[in-house]
Design a protein around this motif. Structure first.
Motif, short mmCIF file in Angstrom:
data_model
loop_
_atom_site.label_atom_id
_atom_site.label_comp_id
_atom_site.label_asym_id
_atom_site.label_seq_id
_atom_site.Cartn_x
_atom_site.Cartn_y
_atom_site.Cartn_z
N ARG A 115 41.49 36.60 51.92
CA ARG A 115 41.01 37.32 53.11
C ARG A 115 39.50 37.13 53.30
NH1 ARG A 115 44.68 41.33 51.26
NH2 ARG A 115 42.99 42.62 50.42
N LEU A 116 38.75 37.17 52.19
CA LEU A 116 37.31 36.93 52.29
C LEU A 116 37.02 35.53 52.80
CD1 LEU A 116 35.90 38.54 49.00
CD2 LEU A 116 35.65 39.41 51.33
N GLY A 146 33.25 45.23 49.14
CA GLY A 146 34.14 46.07 49.93
C GLY A 146 33.77 45.97 51.40
N LYS A 147 33.52 47.12 52.03
CA LYS A 147 33.13 47.13 53.44
C LYS A 147 31.62 47.25 53.62
CE LYS A 147 37.49 49.25 54.95
NZ LYS A 147 38.12 50.41 55.63
N ASP A 148 30.88 47.23 52.49
CA ASP A 148 29.44 47.48 52.55
C ASP A 148 28.63 46.19 52.43
OD1 ASP A 148 29.76 50.29 52.71
OD2 ASP A 148 30.09 50.36 50.53
N GLU A 203 41.76 44.99 42.72
CA GLU A 203 42.55 44.46 43.82
C GLU A 203 43.45 43.32 43.33
OE1 GLU A 203 42.88 45.13 47.04
OE2 GLU A 203 41.33 46.67 47.33
N TYR A 247 29.96 37.38 48.16
CA TYR A 247 31.11 38.20 48.60
C TYR A 247 32.00 38.43 47.39
CZ TYR A 247 29.67 37.41 53.42
OH TYR A 247 28.97 37.39 54.60
N CYS A 296 28.12 41.37 49.93
CA CYS A 296 29.17 42.08 50.66
C CYS A 296 30.15 42.58 49.59
CB CYS A 296 29.87 41.15 51.64
SG CYS A 296 31.30 41.91 52.46
N TYR A 333 43.00 39.09 48.06
CA TYR A 333 41.72 39.59 48.55
C TYR A 333 40.75 38.44 48.75
CZ TYR A 333 37.99 43.07 49.15
OH TYR A 333 36.98 43.86 49.67
N ASN A 393 38.19 35.52 56.63
CA ASN A 393 37.55 36.43 57.58
C ASN A 393 36.03 36.27 57.66
OD1 ASN A 393 40.10 37.45 57.98
ND2 ASN A 393 39.80 39.25 56.67
N HIS A 394 35.43 35.77 56.58
CA HIS A 394 33.97 35.68 56.55
C HIS A 394 33.45 34.24 56.54
CE1 HIS A 394 33.37 40.02 55.97
NE2 HIS A 394 34.46 39.98 55.22
#
Length: 497
Positions: A227-228, A23-25, A219, A213, A21, A224, A231-232
């Motif tokens: 957040r990973l 970024g958003k990809d 960043e 990830y 993972c 960051y 959120n994940h």
């Protein structure tokens, strides 16, 4: 199986599972293998023309940079990462020293980060493969897997050489510690690709069928990463202690219940900081890991007890534990003789993870790498420059750097002791540095994060330390500068004195 064979097995077993993972990809194992194959096809053609063994990669945080590294390894060549955060002069110097002429990059390269004229640039972004080809080429285990350039005392970076044999020994030793990893684990990768901890954080999970990830290099890394993690639901994180030091104000609102393993490494770990952090990771095994680049990522580990009173430490710095796998260590005196328990000396490490030495620098290599007889065989060792002692349980306690011991007014001063008392008083980060003044004597400068009252701090230190150890200058900083590896950048602090 070595790490490349393990990766091939992951692709075979879980082709549609997420490998990265970024970024958003999201990229599946099949996507990643296809990208590797495309880069490998071009690499085979171009490197074959010039017989280049060392291949440089401008290491952005993108799938092509990771694919380029694997393509290089599958071809049995040597990975040479270049940081886009480096000035062109440094990257040019690394290419000059190694003689590398082939540079892979995802997209155009600004002359501000690379301006050498003798190189061949290959843009690997968007390459398409005609199939998946991830079978490793034949190679010798003692061939170089990568060269990482670190700061050199002469002003020129020095290249640490690591072989395929070195790295495979690390992977086996690490996995044999006893982690219960599965293909469902999610690993954080926060490190710059020019730092060896990054290899740990993507090669190990890809050997297991797990997911990686990544934190982009441009960043604010600690935010960051948080957040990973949140959120994940990441399950494994290896972090520089500075990362959670920056997160400390947010500890009351952080709760990462899915995190199963939390490792710290790269710089000294403060006992009070990790004790507070434990409340944020209630289900995680927390470890302090240690290892210089010359010993392939990590070679010692310490499982941190949940009871703060049982945490081993020296001046508030958490122990680095014992060697794992086939790694070995001892505490050396001035003549590299082994010292007794609880005596301070230089940590020397040995075993199958020890580097062959520095790239084309025999003088520097012979200064810190040496052999000792063991029965009929000779064993290779590396003198780390770190000052340690061993306790009666055989755990190693980090006491500071050999260059962290300075002479002030004829007295030997350990800068770590000043930092310890400062952290105890302010519960914040502190770095003590010594620098020669115009009289030719050493003066101590103390940098403190978010210090509102330097006068009160000086008065406190004067009650705890002899007068020759009280800093001549206390410099408050809003936030410490950090290097690409996430460590406090002491060189920039020196420039502020």
């Amino acid at each position: 199986m070595d790490f490349l064979q393990k990766f091939s097995e992951s692709v075979r077993r879980w082709p549609q599972k997420d490998a990265f993972c970024i970024g958003k990809d999201l990229y599946s194992y099949e996507d990643f293998a296809s990208c590797i194959s495309a880069v490998r096809s071009v690499l085979k053609k171009e490197a074959g023309k010039s017989r280049q063994k060392i291949v440089a990669v401008l290491a952005w945080d993108d799938i092509y940079s990771y694919a380029s590294a694997y393509a290089i390894w599958l071809e049995g060549k040597t990975f040479l990462p270049l940081s886009p955060r480096n000035p062109a002069t440094r990257n040019n110097e690394i290419l000059r020293q190694t003689g590398a002429e082939l540079v892979l990059s995802a997209g155009p390269v600004p002359r501000t980060i690379l301006s050498a004229t003798h190189i061949q640039m290959i843009d690997v972004k968007g390459l398409k493969s005609k199939g998946i080809h991830i079978e490793p080429a034949e190679r010798d285990p003692d061939d170089l897997m990568y060269i990482l350039f670190t700061s050199g005392s002469t002003g020129k970076p020095k290249g640490v050489q690591i072989t395929y044999s070195n790295f495979n020994a690390f992977v086996k030793a690490f996995l044999d510690i006893g982690y219960s990893f599965t293909e469902n684990d999610k690993f954080l990768q926060i490190y710059d690709l020019t730092f060896d901890a990054s290899l740990h954080c993507y090669i190990v999970p890809l050997s297991l069928g797990a997911s990686v990830y990544t934190v982009p290099w441009n960043e604010v890394k600690y935010m960051y990463a948080l957040r990973l993690l949140q959120n994940h639901g990441l399950t494994f994180a290896k972090l520089p202690p500075s990362t959670i030091a920056f997160l400390r104000p947010y500890f009351p609102s952080i709760r990462l219940e899915k995190l199963r393993y939390c490792l710290f490494g790269g710089e000294p770990l403060d006992r009070d900081l990790v004790t507070e952090w434990r409340q944020c990771v209630p289900n995680a095994v927390v470890q302090n890991v240690y290892g210089p680049t010359e010993a392939t990522v990590n070679c010692l580990e310490y499982k941190i007890p949940s009871d703060p009173g049982e945490i081993k430490h020296f001046n508030g710095i958490v122990a680095i534990g014992k060697p794992f796998g086939k790694n070995r260590a001892f505490v050396a005196g001035k003549n590299r003789n082994a010292l007794d328990l609880e005596q301070k000396g230089e940590l020397c490490v040995g075993g199958p993870q020890i580097s062959p030495g520095y790239w084309k620098d025999d003088e520097k290599t012979t200064q810190v790498f040496f052999e000792l007889s063991s029965g009929k065989k000779k064993e290779r060792w590396y003198a780390t420059g770190d000052i340690v002692l061993t306790d009666r349980d055989g755990d190693y306690l980090f006491c500071g750097r050999s260059d962290g011991q300075v002479q002030v007014q004829g007295f030997r001063v350990e800068l770590g002791e000043i930092e310890y008392h400062t952290r105890t008083y302010l519960r914040t980060q502190a770095v003590a540095l010594a620098k020669e003044n115009y009289l030719g004597t050493q003066q101590i400068h103390l940098f403190v994060e978010k210090c509102d009252d330097p006068v009160a701090l000086r008065e406190f230190l004067s009650r705890k330390l002899p007068d020759y150890m009280v800093p001549s200058e206390i410099i408050p900083v809003e936030q410490f500068p950090v290097s690409v590896s996430g460590k406090i950048d002491r060189r920039k602090l020196y420039e502020m004195i």
